[in-house]
Design an enzyme around this catalytic site. Structure first.
Site, PDB file in Angstrom:
ATOM      1  CG  HIS A 103      -1.649   1.321   1.420  1.00  0.00           C
ATOM      2  ND1 HIS A 103      -1.494   2.125   2.535  1.00  0.00           N
ATOM      3  CD2 HIS A 103      -2.540   1.961   0.618  1.00  0.00           C
ATOM      4  CE1 HIS A 103      -2.259   3.200   2.411  1.00  0.00           C
ATOM      5  NE2 HIS A 103      -2.909   3.116   1.263  1.00  0.00           N
ATOM      6  CB  SER A 104       0.780   4.290   0.246  1.00  0.00           C
ATOM      7  OG  SER A 104       1.069   5.655   0.087  1.00  0.00           O
ATOM      8  CG  MET A 105       7.090   4.189   1.411  1.00  0.00           C
ATOM      9  SD  MET A 105       7.753   4.941   2.923  1.00  0.00           S
ATOM     10  CE  MET A 105       7.521   3.597   4.104  1.00  0.00           C
TER      11      MET A 105
END
Length: 307
Positions: A103-105
């Site tokens: 998720h994301s980073m």
């Protein structure tokens, strides 16, 4: 929600330990789950119960997050270091072939790892992430200097005590920083995001994770890295949250190019209604796409790969 069959994970690393949680049967197909910036492995605790039961999910607290050790003094946090930590974890667990959900980073770390070790990853799921987050080359010197300056200022401060919060104040602080988090999601992330001290709670994460990531990558490098990924990729974007990961003007243009390149390689890109933490706030919106992808791309081929 009952956390049935969830065990705590600790992997020794040279500066301490990487912590996390493991869900699912011992012999299940391994799926590594990598959370986003300033979150922790609790980020996946509502999604995992909705995913295929025949998988074994290893959700880690990245270094400096959740219950994992902070990096040693004088050390920077950046994606290559996190990717090396992924290798440390899978090596300790003796995983030879596995899937990754990021998720994301965590999606950028997953993209980098999968490009570097394509033979180890059989399926890659990006949640509100593009696999890489390019920076305009003309911006790189400025951003690197900002990262240097923040770190050096931090090191020159006298030992700074972390602010102590009541639990309610900590909830308010996290909510102010992440307005899209539901009440339940706030409490889930704070389970591993707070440490009890005399007089209240402090946030467990290392303050240094807030500094600018200095290991920058251009669009050209990102596309080259993306081309090295052999695993099928699913990108699940939220219609109201993807801009949360784009902090610099040119990045939305770069993101479009990366997504088009994924489509051109026959990978799957879908958009769901929701915000940046939709996988945690409303996992039922994301789970069908991820479950179908894992079943068709990883589980159907994994009978010979056992933990």
């Amino acid at each position: 929600m009952a956390k049935q069959g969830v065990s705590e994970l600790s992997v020794p690393v040279p500066w301490g330990e990487i912590r996390g949680q493991v869900w699912g049967p011992d012999g299940g197909h391994p799926v590594l789950c990598l959370h986003g910036w300033a979150d922790n492995c609790g980020s996946f605790s509502t999604l995992i119960p909705l995913l295929p039961k025949e998988c074994r999910y290893v959700a880690v607290d990245l270094a400096g997050h959740g219950l994992s050790s902070h990096r040693p003094p004088g050390v920077f946090y950046s994606n290559p270091e996190y990717a090396a930590d992924v290798y440390r974890v899978v090596d300790a667990l003796q995983l030879k072939k596995f899937s990754i959900i990021g998720h994301s980073m965590g999606g950028d770390i997953a993209g980098l790892f999968t490009a570097l070790y394509p033979e180890m990853v059989d399926a890659l799921v990006l949640l509100d992430a593009f696999g890489f987050l390019p920076t305009d080359p003309t911006e790189v010197p400025k951003v690197m200097r900002q990262g240097f300056d923040k770190m050096l200022q931090f090191e020159n401060k006298t030992e700074e005590k972390k602010r102590v919060y009541t639990y309610e104040r900590a909830v308010g602080r996290l909510s102010a920083a992440n307005p899209s988090l539901s009440e339940q999601s706030l409490h889930i992330l704070l389970e591993r995001g707070l440490v009890q001290v005399e007089g209240g709670f402090v946030f467990s994460r290392d303050l240094r994770v807030n500094f600018k990531n200095m290991a920058r990558i251009t669009l050209e490098q990102s596309l080259e890295m993306q081309s090295r990924i052999q695993a099928p990729v699913l990108a699940v974007l939220s219609d109201g949250g993807s801009d949360r990961v784009l902090s610099e003007p040119a990045q939305s243009k770069f993101a479009s190019t990366l997504l088009q390149s994924l489509r051109d390689r026959n990978h799957r890109v879908v958009t769901v209604p929701g915000d940046h933490h939709v996988h945690l706030n409303k996992p039922e919106v994301v789970a069908p796409f991820v479950s179908d992808f894992l079943r068709t791309k990883a589980l159907s081929r994994s009978t010979s790969h056992k933990l």
